[in-house]
Write an enzyme that holds these catalytic residues in place. Structure first.
Site, PDB file in Angstrom:
ATOM      1  N   ARG A  37       0.832  -1.216   0.000  1.00  0.00           N
ATOM      2  CA  ARG A  37       0.000   0.000   0.000  1.00  0.00           C
ATOM      3  C   ARG A  37       0.862   1.260   0.000  1.00  0.00           C
ATOM      4  O   ARG A  37       0.519   2.248  -0.653  1.00  0.00           O
ATOM      5  CB  ARG A  37      -0.962  -0.014   1.191  1.00  0.00           C
ATOM      6  CG  ARG A  37      -2.068  -1.030   0.967  1.00  0.00           C
ATOM      7  CD  ARG A  37      -3.092  -1.053   2.052  1.00  0.00           C
ATOM      8  NE  ARG A  37      -4.304  -1.688   1.518  1.00  0.00           N
ATOM      9  CZ  ARG A  37      -5.247  -2.244   2.260  1.00  0.00           C
ATOM     10  NH1 ARG A  37      -5.159  -2.228   3.569  1.00  0.00           N
ATOM     11  NH2 ARG A  37      -6.312  -2.782   1.700  1.00  0.00           N
ATOM     12  N   LYS A 197     -18.658 -18.343  -0.500  1.00  0.00           N
ATOM     13  CA  LYS A 197     -20.119 -18.398  -0.360  1.00  0.00           C
ATOM     14  C   LYS A 197     -20.867 -17.523  -1.347  1.00  0.00           C
ATOM     15  O   LYS A 197     -20.438 -16.416  -1.660  1.00  0.00           O
ATOM     16  CB  LYS A 197     -20.492 -17.938   1.050  1.00  0.00           C
ATOM     17  CG  LYS A 197     -20.066 -18.921   2.104  1.00  0.00           C
ATOM     18  CD  LYS A 197     -20.484 -18.411   3.459  1.00  0.00           C
ATOM     19  CE  LYS A 197     -20.287 -19.492   4.504  1.00  0.00           C
ATOM     20  NZ  LYS A 197     -20.646 -19.001   5.834  1.00  0.00           N
ATOM     21  N   GLY A 354     -10.965  -9.425  -1.691  1.00  0.00           N
ATOM     22  CA  GLY A 354     -10.789 -10.569  -0.792  1.00  0.00           C
ATOM     23  C   GLY A 354      -9.479 -11.306  -1.010  1.00  0.00           C
ATOM     24  O   GLY A 354      -8.403 -10.704  -1.059  1.00  0.00           O
ATOM     25  N   GLY A 377     -13.266  -4.218   0.002  1.00  0.00           N
ATOM     26  CA  GLY A 377     -14.676  -3.832  -0.059  1.00  0.00           C
ATOM     27  C   GLY A 377     -15.001  -2.926  -1.227  1.00  0.00           C
ATOM     28  O   GLY A 377     -16.042  -3.090  -1.880  1.00  0.00           O
TER      29      GLY A 377
END
Ligand code: AMP
Length: 397
Positions: A37, A197, A354, A377
């Site tokens: 980052r 999921k 993710g 996100g």
């Protein structure tokens, strides 16, 4: 021409430039353990400094509930100054008289880092008074933190409405890559969505079926779709209660002319661990005590073959439990095929969200794709088709 205001539009010389960056870096025993980052924000900092602006860095760190040393940005200063190759002056707060003094004392081209914006509740609340207090120490606002742009906070969005606001170079690169991925993609477009999921990716799938030509579903979430088609997936990770939702997504895809590709074969095992002993089976032949842990060779071959005709790929989520060999096989094989086509100039490939970055690193291709987003996100919300407040505030009027 960019749809957003960028540093090309800004007159930086002699200006106090508030720059929102992502310094939410992982720490290990008081030192930064991964500088990705930090490395990404260097071009923006250097450009503003070299053009004679005072660089005043704003960032959040962790999730503090008030002031605490554990979440102080002071600990990031050595790694930042080292990467930058220039001194960085730390200021104990992000608003107030001490900041004003430090900014006034700084020469043009110098770099200051202000303390964690989240030490003030007004940041996450986007409190207008806190926005004004931040703005008091700047003439211009530059946002280089795409990863925080899905939040309408004072330092990520509020400031853009009270100061002339611009995208930093990293933000600009991210926006250009994402735009080439889904907003104005060369067609045909494939999306690969994997991971654990379906429940966490419903909005994402709903948006993608409207936008892409081929949607490849992998990972644990493919099991839910297979089960909804009436197949027995044994002990596999599967959200049986979402069968109706999976069928709805399939119908929406059909109506939108989007083809859904599910695995036709799988690597199955009785235990969730590395090298448990596995077999390859067609998806209709999973035994009741077995789990699907990766896509099989026929499925890989099909995805790789279909990729040959694609011009754009957007990818989120691994094909299997890639942390446990050999269930990284499909993710690695497809990632390598993607990288080959990108290198040949035949494919634009954007990946992120993710575990996808670690999956691409694991496959050794992170540097070969068109763009790998380290935003979590924000990348997923972009894939969901949601406007990101921090990005919208930078749009040209
Ligand atoms: P996500 O954060 O939703 O992208 O999910 C990533 C996780 O999904 C990784 O940790 C994978 O190990 C896991 N995963 C992918 N495929 C499977 C599978 N077939 N069974 C269990 N876990 C899986």
């Amino acid at each position: 021409m960019s749809a957003f205001r960028t540093l090309d539009d800004a007159d930086l010389a002699g200006k106090r430039v508030l720059v929102r960056v992502d310094l939410n870096v992982p720490m290990d025993n008081g030192t930064v353990s991964d500088t990705t980052r930090i490395d990404r924000i260097l071009p923006t900092i250097r450009e503003i400094a070299d053009k004679g602006g005072k660089v005043i860095l704003l960032a959040h760190f962790g999730r503090p509930k008030g002031r605490d040393d554990k979440n102080s940005l002071r600990q990031v200063v050595p790694a930042l100054a080292h990467a930058l190759g220039r001194p960085v002056t730390f200021v104990e707060d992000c608003i107030g008289a001490d900041v004003a003094k430090a900014v006034a004392a700084a020469k043009n081209g110098e770099v200051l880092l202000l303390e964690n914006t989240r030490f003030h509740a007004g940041d996450e609340k986007n409190d207008p008074e806190f926005v004004r207090a931040l703005a008091a120490n700047g003439d211009l606002y530059v946002n280089d933190a795409f990863s925080a742009a899905h939040r309408a906070h004072a330092s990520t969005e509020g400031l853009a409405h009270v100061l002339p606001a611009y995208a930093g170079r990293t933000m600009q690169a991210e926006l250009e890559a994402l735009s080439a991925g889904l907003d104005h993609p060369a067609r045909p477009v494939m999306a690969i969505v994997g991971g654990a999921k379906v429940s966490t990716k419903l909005d994402l799938l709903g948006n993608l079926v409207k936008k892409v030509d081929v949607l490849v579903i992998g990972g644990g979430m493919a099991n839910t779709f297979l089960a909804a088609r009436g197949l027995d997936v044994g002990k596999s990770l599967c959200e049986h209660d979402l069968a109706a939702t999976a069928r709805e997504i399939e119908q929406k895809a059909k109506a939108a002319g989007c083809e859904i590709l599910l695995p036709v074969d799988a690597l199955v095992a009785r235990e969730f661990k590395a090298h448990p002993g596995h077999r390859v089976v067609p998806v209709g032949e999973v035994a009741s005590d077995e789990m699907i842990l990766d896509a099989g060779p026929l499925s890989i071959a099909e995805v790789v073959l279909r990729l040959e005709t694609m011009k754009t790929l957007v990818w989120n989520g691994p094909f299997g439990a890639f942390e446990l060999p050999p269930f990284d096989t499909a993710t690695v094989a497809v990632a390598k095929a993607v990288a080959r086509r990108v290198k040949a100039g035949e494919l634009v490939a954007v990946a992120g969200g993710g575990d996808t970055v670690s999956a691409m690193n694991h496959a050794g291709v992170a540097g070969d794709l068109t763009y790998v987003s380290t935003a979590g996100g924000a990348f997923l919300e972009w894939m969901e088709g949601k406007p990101l407040p921090g990005v919208e505030a930078l749009r040209k009027g």
